[in-house]
Design an enzyme around this catalytic site. Sequence first.
Site: not given
Length: 296
Positions: A170, A218, A287
């Site tokens: 990510r 998320c 995130e």
Amino acid sequence: MKESTVIHFPFSVRRGVWLSKYSTFRIGGPANYFKEVNSAEEAQQVIQFLYSQNYPFIIVGKGSNCLFDDQGFDGFVLYNNIQKKEFLSETTIKVYSGMSFSFLGKTLSSSGYSGLEFAVGIPGSVGGAVFMNAGIGNQDIASAIESVEAINSNGDIISYQAAELEFGYRRSRFQNSKEFILSATFRLSKSASSIQIAKDLLQNKLLSQPYQQPSAGCIFRNPPGNYAGKLIDEAGLKGLSLGGAQISSKHANFIVNNGRATSHEVKELIQIVRDKLKSQGISLEEEVRIIPYRLP
């Protein structure tokens, strides 16, 4: 530059645009200045000018991974709506960054192209997917990307090969720069099973995640060797509410907006989760991009 400074833009802008309309969280107050760009030339002009004036700005795509402030944003919001695509060869496609990543995945897989089937379950733009190295499980955008074009502070278009993009879990080089991701070129392959793979991936996402409620996807990155949602569930926080914000009872790594949530409530829930897990010796990293009213 102070917010009170009068700016004379050499292009049209809008004032007071509510950012909640540009966020899948449906949270966010008005932007001081707002500009939608629909071509590379427009983006180059805007970015070069903003840098020349040292004016604070953020770049927004589909708004699927960000939390705007209730007060809005005391600066310039550059909304990316550049949505072209073109095949460079039979199995190589160049896609501009404002295009929906899930739409791209559906279009390619239904046409018999493999490599981006996982995109069908990922909301957001192609640019946002590159920015976050979006993915599902052990599949991510880094595995299919060949190169990326970006606009730098001078308004110039520069090209990066895959090895230069600093992809990680990510993560990408663009999280440490303010370059405007303009396009991405992907390597694909032909496959008769691509459409079924995409359907299965999408079905799994729909069954396990709260797609009927506004959210930003998320909230936390998965820590090494574990899953943030599992840890939050085991900590007894699944379903916890604060005002209009709730830790999803379907997937504990999602915070959903029940119709009246504020950014303050979402941030409070995030802190509750962080504190609870920290007391168990577990550190969670966000995130989701939390965008303040005023940049530091």
